[in-house]
Enzyme design. Structure first.
Site, PDB file in Angstrom:
ATOM      1  CB  ILE A  17      -1.347 -13.005   1.719  1.00 47.16           C
ATOM      2  CG1 ILE A  17      -0.513 -13.143   0.447  1.00 47.16           C
ATOM      3  CG2 ILE A  17      -2.245 -14.208   1.895  1.00 47.16           C
ATOM      4  CD1 ILE A  17       0.380 -14.360   0.446  1.00 47.16           C
ATOM      5  N   GLY A  21       2.653  -0.560  -2.145  1.00 43.96           N
ATOM      6  CA  GLY A  21       2.236   0.506  -3.037  1.00 43.96           C
ATOM      7  C   GLY A  21       1.686   0.034  -4.355  1.00 43.96           C
ATOM      8  CG  PHE A  22       4.633  -0.891  -7.154  1.00 49.57           C
ATOM      9  CD1 PHE A  22       5.477  -0.277  -6.235  1.00 49.57           C
ATOM     10  CD2 PHE A  22       5.034  -2.094  -7.699  1.00 49.57           C
ATOM     11  CE1 PHE A  22       6.698  -0.841  -5.899  1.00 49.57           C
ATOM     12  CE2 PHE A  22       6.248  -2.670  -7.371  1.00 49.57           C
ATOM     13  CZ  PHE A  22       7.091  -2.038  -6.470  1.00 49.57           C
ATOM     14  CB  ALA A  23       2.973  -5.261  -5.872  1.00 47.02           C
ATOM     15  CE  LYS A  24      -5.403  -6.035  -5.432  1.00 45.98           C
ATOM     16  NZ  LYS A  24      -6.106  -5.566  -4.193  1.00 45.98           N
ATOM     17  CE  LYS A  40       6.235  -7.137  -5.480  1.00 42.48           C
ATOM     18  NZ  LYS A  40       7.628  -6.905  -5.010  1.00 42.48           N
ATOM     19  CG  ASP A 132      12.814  -0.393   1.743  1.00 46.38           C
ATOM     20  OD1 ASP A 132      11.764  -0.583   1.110  1.00 46.38           O
ATOM     21  OD2 ASP A 132      12.869   0.277   2.802  1.00 46.38           O
TER      22      ASP A 132
END
Ligand SMILES: [NH3+]CCCOc1cc(-c2cn[nH]c2)ccc1C(=O)Nc1ccccc1
Length: 336
Positions: A17, A21-24, A40, A132
Site C-alpha cells: 500500500i 525509500g527504504f521501507a515497503k 512497514k 518532515d
C-alpha cells in the site's frame, strides 16, 4: 506472495500500500481480531545510512500516542528485518486527496489543518519536532481523520525545545530558510514553516515555492516571496504569511496558532492537542476477554499489558479497543 516467518500465524500479509525509500508498507490482517493493519517492512541490509532513522522512529512512536498520529501496535525485529505493525489508514495520503480535488475549500482545509496542528502541537508538547511535515506524510483514515506518519527525521532535542538543531533534513520544498541555510535552528520553528507551506498547498492546490532547479528553489525560499492567488481570502493570506516569515523570530508560535482567528472561524473552539488515547482508561472488558483467551487472571493480563512491550498482546489490546469503539462485537478468533 512473499512469506515472512516472523509474521506467521500472527498476521496475514496482503498487497503493498505504499513504498518509501527504504521501507515497503503492506496491508495486513491481525489474525486474532481480523482487523486490518499496515505493516512497514524494512530489510536491514538495505537500510545503510537510514538505519538510525528506524531507531529514531521506533523510539518516538513508542513514547507518543495521539488520535492524529498513526499508532504503532507492534515491533518485530529479526536478524534480517524490522516489521512495524501500525494503524491502517484506508483513506490514503492527504497529497492524493488534494490532487484529486485540485484544491480544497477553505472550510475543508480548516478541518484538516486543525487536526494536523493538533498532532504537531502534541508532538512539541512531548519535546519532539517532526522536521518532515508534508502531504505525503499525512494519511487519512476511513472517516477522513488525519494521521501523521514518518517520524524517521524527528528529533527530541536533549536540552529541550529551545535547543538549537543543526541537521539539515526533510524535503527542500517544505524546508524553512534557516534550515536550508545550514544555520542552527529551533525545531518547533521549522515545523511552523512547513505547516505554512502545507496550508498553502491545501488552499491553493500548488506549492508556494516550487522551481525546477534546487538552486532557484533555495533562492525563492530564502526570499520568502511567493504568489498569493487573488481568490485567497484575506484571513487565509494573513495566517499563511504569519507562518512563512523568513526570520524565525518573527514567525508565529504554535501556541498562538492554536487560537488564531483563521483556526476558529466558523465558531470553532481553539485547537486542543491533548491525546484522546492518553486520557483513555484501561478497558477492563477487553482485558478480561484476553485474560480468558490466554487462561490467565485479569490482574495478570493487565500487568502484562501495562508493560507496553509492543508485542502481539499490545496489538491485540489496541485492535480490540478499536473494534469496540466502532461498536463492533469483540471477538477473538480462537480456531485458525
Ligand atoms: N508516503 C507514505 C507512503 C506510505 O508510508 C506509510 C504508510 C503507512 C500506512 C498506510 N496505511 N496505514 C498506515 C504507515 C507508515 C508509512 C511510512 O512510514 N512510510 C515510510 C516512511 C519513511 C520511509 C519509507 C516509508
Amino acid at each position: 506472495m512473499v512469506r515472512f516467518a516472523a509474521l506467521k500465524s500472527l498476521y496475514e500479509v496482503e498487497k503493498t500500500i505504499g513504498t518509501g525509500g527504504f521501507a515497503k508498507v503492506k496491508l495486513g490482517t491481525h489474525i486474532l481480531t481480523g482487523e486490518k493493519v499496515a505493516i512497514k517492512i524494512m530489510e536491514k541490509e538495505c537500510l545503510g545510512d537510514d538505519y538510525p532513522r528506524v531507531r529514531i522512529e521506533l523510539e518516538a512512536l513508542k513514547s507518543i500516542s495521539h488520535h492524529h498520529i498513526c499508532k504503532l501496535y507492534q515491533v518485530i525485529e529479526t536478524p534480517t528485518h524490522f516489521f512495524m505493525i501500525m494503524e491502517y489508514c484506508s483513506g490514503g495520503e492527504l497529497f492524493d486527496h488534494i490532487v484529486e480535488k485540485n484544491k480544497l475549500s477553505e472550510s475543508e482545509s480548516r478541518m484538516f489543518f486543525r487536526q494536523i496542528l493538533s498532532a504537531v502541537a502534541y508532538l512539541h508538547s512531548k519535546g519532539y519536532v517532526h522536521r518532515d511535515l508534508k502531504p505525503e506524510n499525512i494519511l487519512l483514515d476511513k472517516d477522513l481523520n488525519i494521521k501523521l506518519i514518518d517520524f524517521g527525521l524527528c528529533a527530541k532535542p536533549e536540552g529541550g525545545m529551545e535547543t538549537h538543531l543543526q541537521t539539515s533534513c526533510g524535503s527542500p520544498t517544505y524546508a524553512a530558510p534557516e534550515l536550508i541555510k545550514g544555520r542552527k535552528y529551533i525545531g518547533s520553528e521549522v515545523d511552523v514553516w512547513s505547516l505554512g507551506v502545507l496550508l498553502f498547498a491545501l488552499l491553493c492546490g500548488f506549492l508556494p515555492f516550487d522551481c525546477d532547479t534546487i538552486d532557484s528553489l533555495y533562492k525563492k525560499i530564502l526570499s520568502g516571496k511567493y504568489d498569493e492567488p487573488s481568490w485567497l481570502s484575506k484571513e487565509s493570506r494573513e495566517v499563511i504569511r504569519r507562518m512563512l516569515q523568513v526570520d524565525p523570530s518573527k514567525r508565529i508560535k504554535v501556541e498562538d496558532l492554536l487560537s488564531h482567528s483563521w483556526m476558529t472561524m466558523g465558531c470553532y473552539e481553539p485547537v486542543t492537542f491533548s491525546s484522546l488515547h492518553e486520557l483513555q482508561e484501561r478497558d477492563e472488558e477487553v482485558i478480561d476477554l484476553m485474560a480468558t483467551y490466554y487462561g490467565v487472571s485479569g490482574k495478570a493480563m493487565s500487568q502484562r499489558l501495562g508493560e507496553w512491550r509492543y508485542d502481539y498482546d499490545t496489538a491485540t489490546y489496541h485492535l480490540m479497543l478499536a473494534r469496540k469503539k466502532q461498536g463492533l462485537p469483540l471477538k477473538i478468533n480462537s480456531h485458525h
